[in-house]
Design an enzyme around this catalytic site. Structure first.
Site, PDB file in Angstrom:
ATOM      1  N   GLU A 117       1.138  -0.492  -5.113  1.00 17.89           N
ATOM      2  CA  GLU A 117       0.149   0.538  -5.396  1.00 17.89           C
ATOM      3  C   GLU A 117       0.934   1.838  -5.572  1.00 17.89           C
ATOM      4  O   GLU A 117       1.344   2.467  -4.607  1.00 17.89           O
ATOM      5  CB  GLU A 117      -0.854   0.682  -4.252  1.00 17.89           C
ATOM      6  CG  GLU A 117      -1.966   1.669  -4.599  1.00 17.89           C
ATOM      7  CD  GLU A 117      -2.511   2.443  -3.408  1.00 17.89           C
ATOM      8  OE1 GLU A 117      -3.527   3.137  -3.598  1.00 17.89           O
ATOM      9  OE2 GLU A 117      -1.929   2.393  -2.322  1.00 17.89           O
ATOM     10  N   ASP A 159       0.822  -1.206   0.000  1.00 20.16           N
ATOM     11  CA  ASP A 159       0.000   0.000   0.000  1.00 20.16           C
ATOM     12  C   ASP A 159       0.861   1.263   0.000  1.00 20.16           C
ATOM     13  O   ASP A 159       1.931   1.311   0.611  1.00 20.16           O
ATOM     14  CB  ASP A 159      -0.893  -0.012   1.247  1.00 20.16           C
ATOM     15  CG  ASP A 159      -1.835   1.167   1.310  1.00 20.16           C
ATOM     16  OD1 ASP A 159      -2.677   1.290   0.412  1.00 20.16           O
ATOM     17  OD2 ASP A 159      -1.727   1.965   2.257  1.00 20.16           O
TER      18      ASP A 159
END
Length: 500
Positions: A369, A315
């Site tokens: 990401e 993330d």
């Protein structure tokens, strides 16, 4: 019940690797380990708190009183406190009472605990990750199923809101109950992988799991570590891969967690320009500290090793790699080369990717990401890349949604939104995401991003999916999008299954 001080799970080589940032199995050493010493059963505790004056174990077995069961600092100045306490066993609640140099006593949960209480106290639980796995067939062939050459179609889901029973907002399904419902559904829908939004322990439901306090603990909202292992095992037995969201980018300032763990900036960067995240009001790991790198890479290894996970979607990589991320001029400091790249974070990510691919080979995947055009993100580290297996194709997502929001009569002016991806789609290894971020915060559900009446909206969304699934790259679709969920995603409630 007196702690036995002259016992350790650490060898001198362990300490050397830990301090060099090269120990990738710290979960075998730190934390609470139930074992037998000289015929006496008990628990060995160890914790890193280099600037603490005193460290003791507190729990429901000593009325949470500090200094009753003190741990001893190691002689090697590693900052590790340890001790063996007889008589304790699995299921016992505990914390560390850490006396700081200023004399303040902090009650901290164990950073390496395998389970946490689900309440404000958030105590750690002496637990185990022992499980009799039954997924050998999947594990032997998953290199093929997880390959960049394999067709990969990922179903992204939030365990707390995929399906619920009853009206009680806290009435979550157990991991085992999810398995009974999820496996046949995924098989019917034809997805190859499931991606779970963070399952590590977190205190605040509205964070969706991205504000983690227990990095080694499966959240007890949905059951025990073994319950989560059952879910993963059942998915594997049905040839479905499992990807976990992993958050090495930041952590919250909860009193029970990592923030100022021993009274000092231990896990986070002391300079707020590098150590505090202005968007999420959270704290950023100090990627230049070797012990922190050992902690984070060990954590990644833990989920791939103990939980048989097939991939980690990392993330907020953009925020990790850019010193000026979400900061105005004067709020960040350039690196030693005068640029905006966080060189320590880049080196950490390279070491993380090198370590997990060395250990597990091409049988696993790491997915970034990353929303900028950071160069060579999915190129090998030995060629100067960052070493990820894939990255989210955020440009494709934005262009595609913008195109499909246009009325068909105007689309002739926007065809470049569809063709532009062909200019760069082989520069990196891509996964195309239509994720949870696209159906929250007033962005509307996918079906209502489409133009026209109801029939046209559904026709347009079907056309979008055909375009997506015939485009090069892996695919990711958020739960509910597959059947045309009409409302935005709400983490507090179940999907609108009645629409079926």
């Amino acid at each position: 019940m007196n702690p036995v001080q002259n016992y350790s799970l650490f060898s001198e080589h362990d300490i050397y690797l830990f301090k060099e940032g090269k120990h990738y199995r710290l979960y075998d050493k730190f934390g609470a380990h139930s074992l037998e010493k000289d015929g006496v059963k008990g628990v060995y505790f160890s914790v890193w708190a280099p600037l603490a004056k005193k460290v003791s174990v507190i729990g429901n077995f000593n009325k949470w009183k500090p200094n009753v069961l003190p741990l001893s600092p190691r002689w090697d100045k590693s900052g590790i406190w340890e001790g063996f306490i007889p008589g304790l066993s699995w299921g016992t609640l505990y914390k560390y009472a850490i006396e700081t140099k200023a004399g303040e006593i902090l009650e901290k949960s164990d950073p390496y605990a395998l389970s946490w209480e689900q309440n404000l106290q958030a105590a750690s639980l002496i637990s185990t990750t022992f499980y009799e796995w039954d997924d050998e067939e999947w594990m032997q062939k998953r290199s093929k199923n997880n390959s960049l050459n394999a067709p990969i179609s990922v179903y992204e889901m939030h365990l707390g809101s995929w399906l619920r029973y009853g009206e009680n907002p806290k009435q979550f399904l157990n991991y085992r109950d999810v398995a009974k419902k999820l496996v046949p559904y995924i098989l019917e829908m034809g997805f190859t992988h499931v991606e779970f939004m963070p399952v590590m322990e977190y205190p605040y439901d509205p964070s969706w799991g991205y504000q983690i306090t227990g990095f080694f603990a499966a959240t007890s909202r949905f059951g025990s570590p073994q319950d989560l292992m059952f879910l993963i095992n059942e998915l594997h037995r049905n040839d479905i891969g499992v990807i976990l969201d992993w958050v090495p980018s930041h952590f919250p300032g909860d009193a029970n967690g990592l923030h100022k763990f021993d009274g000092s900036y231990l896990y986070e960067h002391e300079d707020p320009r590098k150590g505090f995240h202005p968007d999420w009001k959270s704290y950023i790991f100090n990627y230049g500290r070797n012990e922190v790198k050992s902690f984070l890479i060990s954590n990644a290894m833990f989920w791939l090793d103990r939980y048989h996970v097939d991939g980690l979607r990392v993330d907020a990589v953009t925020s990790m790699l850019h010193l000026d991320y979400s900061r105005n001029e004067g709020e960040w400091e350039p690196n030693i080369l005068g640029g905006n790249v966080n060189l320590e974070a880049k080196i950490f990510l390279q070491e993380f990717n090198t370590a997990v691919y060395k250990e597990f080979g091409e049988s696993i995947m790491t997915i970034a990401e990353e929303s900028s055009d950071f160069p060579m993100l999915t190129k090998p580290v030995h060629d100067g890349g960052v070493g990820f297996g894939m990255k989210w194709m955020m440009g494709w997502m934005h262009d595609t949604l913008k195109y499909f929001k246009e009325d068909p009569i105007n689309r002739k002016h926007f065809h470049h939104k569809l063709t532009f991806a062909s200019m760069y789609m082989f520069n990196e290894n891509y996964m195309m995401p239509l994720s949870h971020d696209e159906v929250v915060h007033g962005k509307s559900s996918l079906i209502y991003k489409m133009v026209g009446d109801e029939w046209q909206k559904f026709a347009n969304l079907r056309a979008l999916y055909v375009y997506m699934f015939t485009h090069p790259g892996a695919k990711l679709l958020f739960m509910g999008d597959e059947f045309g969920q009409t409302s935005e995603w709400n983490f507090k409630q179940s999907l609108d299954w009645h629409l079926l």
